[in-house]
Motif scaffolding. Sequence first.
Motif, mmCIF file in Angstrom:
data_model
loop_
_atom_site.group_PDB
_atom_site.id
_atom_site.type_symbol
_atom_site.label_atom_id
_atom_site.label_comp_id
_atom_site.label_asym_id
_atom_site.label_seq_id
_atom_site.Cartn_x
_atom_site.Cartn_y
_atom_site.Cartn_z
ATOM 1 N N VAL A 83 0.957 -1.233 -0.112
ATOM 2 C CA VAL A 83 -0.126 0.066 -0.029
ATOM 3 C C VAL A 83 1.102 1.066 -0.018
ATOM 4 O O VAL A 83 1.627 1.263 0.953
ATOM 5 C CB VAL A 83 -1.013 0.005 1.200
ATOM 6 C CG1 VAL A 83 -1.743 1.326 1.175
ATOM 7 C CG2 VAL A 83 -1.864 -1.211 1.250
ATOM 8 N N GLU A 84 0.941 2.103 -1.047
ATOM 9 C CA GLU A 84 1.761 3.099 -1.053
ATOM 10 C C GLU A 84 3.023 2.895 -1.056
ATOM 11 O O GLU A 84 3.966 3.549 -0.447
ATOM 12 C CB GLU A 84 1.416 4.436 -0.238
ATOM 13 C CG GLU A 84 -0.158 4.733 -0.583
ATOM 14 C CD GLU A 84 -0.453 6.066 0.020
ATOM 15 O OE1 GLU A 84 -0.183 6.210 1.234
ATOM 16 O OE2 GLU A 84 -1.039 7.035 -0.587
ATOM 17 N N GLY A 85 3.478 1.528 -1.701
ATOM 18 C CA GLY A 85 4.958 1.179 -1.766
ATOM 19 C C GLY A 85 5.514 0.463 -0.585
ATOM 20 O O GLY A 85 6.564 0.125 -0.364
ATOM 21 N N VAL A 86 4.467 0.374 0.313
ATOM 22 C CA VAL A 86 5.101 -0.233 1.720
ATOM 23 C C VAL A 86 4.175 -1.683 2.142
ATOM 24 O O VAL A 86 3.049 -1.535 1.877
ATOM 25 C CB VAL A 86 4.845 0.680 3.035
ATOM 26 C CG1 VAL A 86 5.150 -0.163 4.376
ATOM 27 C CG2 VAL A 86 5.478 1.814 2.874
ATOM 28 N N PRO A 87 5.102 -2.840 2.281
ATOM 29 C CA PRO A 87 4.035 -4.108 2.593
ATOM 30 C C PRO A 87 3.466 -3.868 3.676
ATOM 31 O O PRO A 87 3.946 -3.619 4.863
ATOM 32 C CB PRO A 87 5.091 -5.040 2.562
ATOM 33 C CG PRO A 87 6.495 -4.528 1.883
ATOM 34 C CD PRO A 87 6.310 -2.995 2.024
ATOM 35 N N LEU A 171 -2.784 1.861 -8.945
ATOM 36 C CA LEU A 171 -1.443 2.826 -8.345
ATOM 37 C C LEU A 171 -1.460 3.243 -7.185
ATOM 38 O O LEU A 171 -0.270 3.749 -6.342
ATOM 39 C CB LEU A 171 -1.604 4.040 -9.260
ATOM 40 C CG LEU A 171 -1.349 4.173 -10.796
ATOM 41 C CD1 LEU A 171 -1.815 5.362 -11.433
ATOM 42 C CD2 LEU A 171 0.213 3.669 -11.161
ATOM 43 N N ALA A 172 -2.549 2.701 -6.282
ATOM 44 C CA ALA A 172 -2.605 3.055 -4.860
ATOM 45 C C ALA A 172 -1.433 2.059 -4.131
ATOM 46 O O ALA A 172 -1.088 2.379 -3.078
ATOM 47 C CB ALA A 172 -4.195 2.770 -4.300
ATOM 48 N N MET A 173 -0.961 0.931 -4.869
ATOM 49 C CA MET A 173 -0.072 -0.010 -4.375
ATOM 50 C C MET A 173 1.179 0.418 -4.661
ATOM 51 O O MET A 173 2.046 0.191 -3.826
ATOM 52 C CB MET A 173 -0.334 -1.256 -4.861
ATOM 53 C CG MET A 173 -1.906 -2.058 -4.482
ATOM 54 S SD MET A 173 -1.791 -3.679 -5.019
ATOM 55 C CE MET A 173 -2.247 -3.620 -6.715
ATOM 56 N N ALA A 174 1.425 1.426 -5.553
ATOM 57 C CA ALA A 174 2.868 1.949 -5.886
ATOM 58 C C ALA A 174 3.229 2.925 -4.815
ATOM 59 O O ALA A 174 2.419 3.631 -4.208
ATOM 60 C CB ALA A 174 2.990 2.385 -7.147
ATOM 61 N N PRO A 175 4.461 3.497 -4.849
ATOM 62 C CA PRO A 175 5.166 4.395 -4.080
ATOM 63 C C PRO A 175 4.457 5.671 -4.222
ATOM 64 O O PRO A 175 4.048 5.767 -5.584
ATOM 65 C CB PRO A 175 6.418 4.304 -4.265
ATOM 66 C CG PRO A 175 6.877 2.979 -4.572
ATOM 67 C CD PRO A 175 5.648 2.367 -5.172
ATOM 68 N N PRO A 176 3.919 6.550 -3.452
ATOM 69 C CA PRO A 176 3.336 7.819 -3.778
ATOM 70 C C PRO A 176 3.964 8.650 -4.930
ATOM 71 O O PRO A 176 3.195 9.256 -5.839
ATOM 72 C CB PRO A 176 3.470 8.683 -2.473
ATOM 73 C CG PRO A 176 3.380 7.641 -1.594
ATOM 74 C CD PRO A 176 4.390 6.510 -2.153
ATOM 75 N N GLU A 177 5.236 8.518 -4.903
ATOM 76 C CA GLU A 177 5.877 9.460 -6.107
ATOM 77 C C GLU A 177 5.787 8.937 -7.477
ATOM 78 O O GLU A 177 5.683 9.516 -8.563
ATOM 79 C CB GLU A 177 7.404 9.410 -5.791
ATOM 80 C CG GLU A 177 8.269 8.213 -5.712
ATOM 81 C CD GLU A 177 8.239 7.742 -4.127
ATOM 82 O OE1 GLU A 177 9.176 7.071 -4.009
ATOM 83 O OE2 GLU A 177 7.173 8.225 -3.393
ATOM 84 N N VAL A 178 5.460 7.615 -7.506
ATOM 85 C CA VAL A 178 5.206 6.640 -9.095
ATOM 86 C C VAL A 178 3.754 6.963 -9.213
ATOM 87 O O VAL A 178 3.460 7.522 -10.550
ATOM 88 C CB VAL A 178 5.369 5.162 -8.647
ATOM 89 C CG1 VAL A 178 4.864 4.603 -9.902
ATOM 90 C CG2 VAL A 178 6.897 4.980 -8.538
ATOM 91 N N LEU A 179 2.843 7.014 -8.356
ATOM 92 C CA LEU A 179 1.575 7.666 -8.321
ATOM 93 C C LEU A 179 1.631 9.076 -9.109
ATOM 94 O O LEU A 179 0.826 9.422 -10.273
ATOM 95 C CB LEU A 179 0.742 7.480 -7.494
ATOM 96 C CG LEU A 179 -0.922 7.864 -7.613
ATOM 97 C CD1 LEU A 179 -1.898 6.903 -6.775
ATOM 98 C CD2 LEU A 179 -1.135 9.213 -7.197
ATOM 99 N N ASP A 180 2.494 9.831 -8.569
ATOM 100 C CA ASP A 180 2.446 11.408 -8.910
ATOM 101 C C ASP A 180 3.201 11.282 -10.321
ATOM 102 O O ASP A 180 2.547 12.302 -11.196
ATOM 103 C CB ASP A 180 3.391 12.048 -7.910
ATOM 104 C CG ASP A 180 3.059 13.443 -8.007
ATOM 105 O OD1 ASP A 180 2.129 13.858 -8.359
ATOM 106 O OD2 ASP A 180 4.037 14.355 -7.743
#
Length: 231
Positions: A83-87, A171-180
């Motif tokens: 979730v947002e890049g963190v397991p 994209l909610a599972m990716a790091p926030p900067e990737v979603l951005d």
Amino acid sequence: MQAGKDRIWVGGDIPVTLRRSSRARRMTLRVARAGGEVVLTLPSRASLRDGQAFAESRAEWLRQVRADMPALQPVAHGVQLPVEGVPRLIRPAETRRVELTADLLLVPQGRPPGVVVEAWLKHLAQMRLIAACDRHAARLGRPFRALALRDTRSRWGSCTHDGRLMFSWRLAMAPPEVLDYVAAHEVAHLAHMDHSPAFWAATERLLPGHARHRAWLRRHGHELLAWRFRI
């Protein structure tokens, strides 16, 4: 050997879905980033025999690509979902809604975790993407008309000529900067409906250093697509 009008077998063991396209100028093979489905796209006038020969010539490549893909991962209690890049470890809890901690994703007891978590991720993605797109669109000076979420397999986002943006809720599972980065990429299309140098320059202005986030998505995007929320 043909096994139905919409499918062929390559190398004796690889099922290949056939698609015809009036816009295609050449034959192409694509392997889905999750699940390993192989799709052969043929121009309208290409023969099935030529398509079969084209796919057969790449049989070993197809086997290697499919073998390297991650196994499909069902969302269930006891697994770690990013979730947002963190397991985050999924656990049932006496709660009415999904709750997020530093390392846990707490899901209401007695409810299917996959369905509940999918709905929660969609809501999270929508909040994050609306905020990011509003910010980038304001900086670009080009408003967008609407924002929608899909579970797409071939692209993380898209932009129409009339200013409608679409994104994958995964994209909610990716790091926030990737979603951005994906938000900035699609907003930049509001000014440049191509991938010209001007488009990439606009993306860089919106999100300096975006290339590393684009690279992350290329390396790890298939991992996000491997999660299965509905069994």
